[in-house]
Design a protein around this motif. Structure first.
Motif, PDB file in Angstrom:
ATOM      1  N   GLN A   1      16.425 -60.924  27.091  1.00  0.00           N
ATOM      2  CA  GLN A   1      17.073 -62.048  26.407  1.00  0.00           C
ATOM      3  C   GLN A   1      16.463 -63.385  26.830  1.00  0.00           C
ATOM      4  O   GLN A   1      16.177 -64.228  25.993  1.00  0.00           O
ATOM      5  N   THR A   2      16.301 -63.588  28.141  1.00  0.00           N
ATOM      6  CA  THR A   2      15.786 -64.869  28.629  1.00  0.00           C
ATOM      7  C   THR A   2      14.267 -64.859  28.781  1.00  0.00           C
ATOM      8  O   THR A   2      13.671 -65.894  29.054  1.00  0.00           O
TER       9      THR A   2
ATOM     10  N   ARG B   1      14.488 -65.785  39.273  1.00  0.00           N
ATOM     11  CA  ARG B   1      14.066 -65.510  37.892  1.00  0.00           C
ATOM     12  C   ARG B   1      12.899 -66.440  37.559  1.00  0.00           C
ATOM     13  O   ARG B   1      12.954 -67.621  37.823  1.00  0.00           O
ATOM     14  N   VAL B   2      11.864 -65.849  36.977  1.00  0.00           N
ATOM     15  CA  VAL B   2      10.670 -66.606  36.619  1.00  0.00           C
ATOM     16  C   VAL B   2      10.355 -66.380  35.148  1.00  0.00           C
ATOM     17  O   VAL B   2      10.146 -65.270  34.727  1.00  0.00           O
TER      18      VAL B   2
END
Length: 187
Positions: free
Chosen positions: A70-71, A186-187
């Motif tokens: 999703q991201t 998160r990257v």
């Protein structure tokens, strides 16, 4: 443009070399993910490389453990066999640190995580990590504590004993030589 949280080129290249070697050695942690894609994302986000370097410097051994479709972000967790050595003997948060009258630890889990630009693992994330190997068989790690528990002075930590993952509670101001925390980025 250089920022405070950007690694010098030589340090960045060394970190990428270490992360790539760990990635290739532990393929079971990130099936279906290509290192070239991860590296491209890292190189486009120098502040995330800085945070990963902080994780590495405190002996967290960060590695890719997933991809959020999703991201469109790659997810790193500390994958050291035991709770990172450079993050032990700390209480849970700043409030707990300030409440200690004597024998204060040097820092808190939430304080260090914020300084490093990472998040402390939740209990669910900790259990996900344990699906990838056997972690914290001799140590334990603080995990994100629900507000209702924290408001009453408590905090949660987890470990693995007897081939089982356990969640425990303690006063948030407590600290032990074998308890640290694991982070996510998160990257």
């Amino acid at each position: 443009m250089s920022t405070k949280k950007e690694l010098p080129e030589e340090q960045r290249n060394e970190l990428l070399r270490v992360l790539k070697a760990r990635f290739e050695k532990n393929q079971n942690r990130h099936k279906g993910i290509a290192w070239a894609d991860v590296q491209a994302r890292l190189e486009a986000n120098p502040e995330k490389l800085w945070s990963l370097d902080e994780m590495e410097l405190t002996e967290g051994e960060p590695d890719v453990v997933g991809f959020d479709a999703q991201t469109r972000e790659y997810i790193f967790y500390d994958c050291a066999a035991e709770s990172p050595k450079g993050r032990r003997s700390i209480c849970y948060d700043h409030e707990a640190l300030e409440s200690r009258k004597e024998h204060k630890p040097k820092n808190s889990a939430l304080g260090m995580a914020a300084e490093m630009g990472i998040e402390i693992l939740t209990e669910d994330q900790y259990r996900e990590l344990q699906q990838l190997g056997k972690f914290d068989t001799k140590t334990s790690s603080w995990v994100k504590t629900p507000a209702a528990i924290r408001e009453l002075g408590g905090a949660l930590f987890c470990d693995r004993r007897y081939n089982q993952v356990f969640t425990y509670h303690n006063g948030a101001e407590s600290y032990y030589a074998a308890r640290g925390f694991r982070g996510s980025l998160r990257v």
